[in-house]
Design an enzyme around this catalytic site. Structure first.
Site, mmCIF file in Angstrom:
data_model
loop_
_atom_site.group_PDB
_atom_site.id
_atom_site.type_symbol
_atom_site.label_atom_id
_atom_site.label_comp_id
_atom_site.label_asym_id
_atom_site.label_seq_id
_atom_site.Cartn_x
_atom_site.Cartn_y
_atom_site.Cartn_z
ATOM 1 N N CYS A 27 -10.053 -5.076 0.786
ATOM 2 C CA CYS A 27 -11.253 -4.252 0.872
ATOM 3 C C CYS A 27 -12.147 -4.311 -0.631
ATOM 4 O O CYS A 27 -11.922 -5.072 -1.543
ATOM 5 C CB CYS A 27 -10.740 -2.834 1.003
ATOM 6 S SG CYS A 27 -10.212 -2.166 -0.811
ATOM 7 N N CYS A 32 -10.607 -3.313 -3.963
ATOM 8 C CA CYS A 32 -9.714 -4.178 -4.333
ATOM 9 C C CYS A 32 -10.166 -5.352 -4.984
ATOM 10 O O CYS A 32 -10.018 -6.134 -5.968
ATOM 11 C CB CYS A 32 -8.674 -4.557 -3.539
ATOM 12 S SG CYS A 32 -7.639 -3.278 -2.924
ATOM 13 N N GLU A 45 0.493 5.230 0.403
ATOM 14 C CA GLU A 45 -0.457 6.537 0.898
ATOM 15 C C GLU A 45 -0.112 7.647 0.328
ATOM 16 O O GLU A 45 0.891 7.871 -0.160
ATOM 17 C CB GLU A 45 -0.269 6.251 2.498
ATOM 18 C CG GLU A 45 -1.309 4.966 2.939
ATOM 19 C CD GLU A 45 -1.243 4.883 4.272
ATOM 20 O OE1 GLU A 45 -1.128 5.854 5.121
ATOM 21 O OE2 GLU A 45 -2.032 4.091 4.809
ATOM 22 N N GLU A 64 -3.202 -4.620 -2.801
ATOM 23 C CA GLU A 64 -3.512 -5.594 -3.979
ATOM 24 C C GLU A 64 -3.913 -4.762 -5.339
ATOM 25 O O GLU A 64 -3.515 -5.506 -6.325
ATOM 26 C CB GLU A 64 -4.938 -6.003 -3.626
ATOM 27 C CG GLU A 64 -5.170 -6.801 -2.012
ATOM 28 C CD GLU A 64 -5.411 -5.942 -1.185
ATOM 29 O OE1 GLU A 64 -4.720 -4.640 -1.016
ATOM 30 O OE2 GLU A 64 -5.927 -6.400 -0.099
ATOM 31 N N CYS A 102 -4.161 0.674 -2.374
ATOM 32 C CA CYS A 102 -4.032 -0.557 -1.751
ATOM 33 C C CYS A 102 -3.116 -1.446 -2.262
ATOM 34 O O CYS A 102 -2.722 -1.506 -3.557
ATOM 35 C CB CYS A 102 -5.429 -1.289 -1.645
ATOM 36 S SG CYS A 102 -6.792 -0.538 -0.468
ATOM 37 N N ASN A 126 0.912 -1.180 0.060
ATOM 38 C CA ASN A 126 0.174 0.003 -0.060
ATOM 39 C C ASN A 126 0.809 1.152 0.020
ATOM 40 O O ASN A 126 1.892 1.156 0.777
ATOM 41 C CB ASN A 126 -0.886 -0.041 1.288
ATOM 42 C CG ASN A 126 -0.382 -0.173 2.529
ATOM 43 O OD1 ASN A 126 0.536 -0.877 2.676
ATOM 44 N ND2 ASN A 126 -1.278 0.528 3.463
HETATM 45 N N1 THU Z 1 -5.293 -1.232 2.661
HETATM 46 C C1 THU Z 1 -4.678 -2.171 1.768
HETATM 47 O O1 THU Z 1 -3.593 -2.036 1.102
HETATM 48 N N2 THU Z 1 -5.452 -3.086 1.192
HETATM 49 C C2 THU Z 1 -6.602 -3.514 1.764
HETATM 50 O O2 THU Z 1 -7.498 -4.423 0.970
HETATM 51 C C3 THU Z 1 -7.356 -2.611 2.657
HETATM 52 C C4 THU Z 1 -6.514 -1.430 3.352
HETATM 53 C C5 THU Z 1 -4.599 -0.066 2.896
HETATM 54 C C6 THU Z 1 -5.060 1.267 2.457
HETATM 55 C C7 THU Z 1 -4.428 2.026 3.589
HETATM 56 O O3 THU Z 1 -2.985 2.446 2.992
HETATM 57 C C8 THU Z 1 -4.265 1.332 4.615
HETATM 58 O O4 THU Z 1 -4.348 0.183 4.312
HETATM 59 C C9 THU Z 1 -5.297 1.481 5.800
HETATM 60 O O5 THU Z 1 -6.905 1.420 5.305
#
Ligand code: THU
Length: 160
Positions: A112, A115, A64, A75, A73, A62
């Site tokens: 999520c 994704c 940000e 994925e 994310c 991930n």
């Molecule tokens: N995140 C992911 O990388 N994958 C997911 O399926 C859920 C959330 C990340 C997004 C963000 O950087 C952090 O987790 C918190 O939501």
């Protein structure tokens, strides 16, 4: 009027050692990918590893952004990389490892909804299931035999 029941079937492994060797290796790679997570805001690091039918493994974590919605994310980082680098390859499996850096995460963390939608696109495109495996930093690993199993009533190109 009638009711429709929709079921998802998941396999739960007690730990990474219970997995078939190729999958536990993929989980190890997702754990490595997680180290490259750039998540100063949520402090929640996620790593994803994708195995393709050409034997390539694509990693993602991930990423940000100070403008929160601009982040991505793990994925989707991984699957869009796979789609752009190996457009002809089929995606066989995706392994996901996720956890907070503030407290221990021992429950499996599923992908999520956004994704799931992104992965569904590739599953529909390749007309073959993508196995999804997910876990926390440690502990149980959950397997879904396909993405569709995690996203019933998918919105896909068939409705356009
Ligand atoms: N995140 C992911 O990388 N994958 C997911 O399926 C859920 C959330 C990340 C997004 C963000 O950087 C952090 O987790 C918190 O939501």
């Amino acid at each position: 009027m009638k009711e429709i029941k929709i079921e998802s079937i998941l396999t739960v492994y007690d730990n990474i050692e219970e997995l078939p060797t190729d999958v536990s290796k993929l989980m190890d790679q997702a754990t490595l990918a997680r180290k490259n997570s750039y998540s100063p805001y949520s402090k929640f690091s996620v790593g994803a590893a994708i195995l393709l039918d050409n034997n390539e493994v694509v990693l993602g974590s991930n990423q940000e952004n100070a403008s929160y919605p601009s982040g991505l994310c793990a994925e989707r980082t991984a699957i869009y990389y796979a789609g752009s680098q190996y457009p002809e390859a089929k995606i066989l499996k995706m392994a996901i490892v996720a956890g907070s850096r503030i407290r221990q995460t021992i429950t499996p963390i599923p992908p999520c909804g956004a994704c799931r939608q992104a992965i569904a696109e590739y599953e529909v495109k390749q007309v073959a299931p993508i196995e999804i495996y997910f876990m926390g930093e440690t502990g149980k690993v959950v397997k879904s035999h396909s993405l569709a199993n995690l996203l019933p009533l998918v919105f896909d190109k068939s409705v356009l």
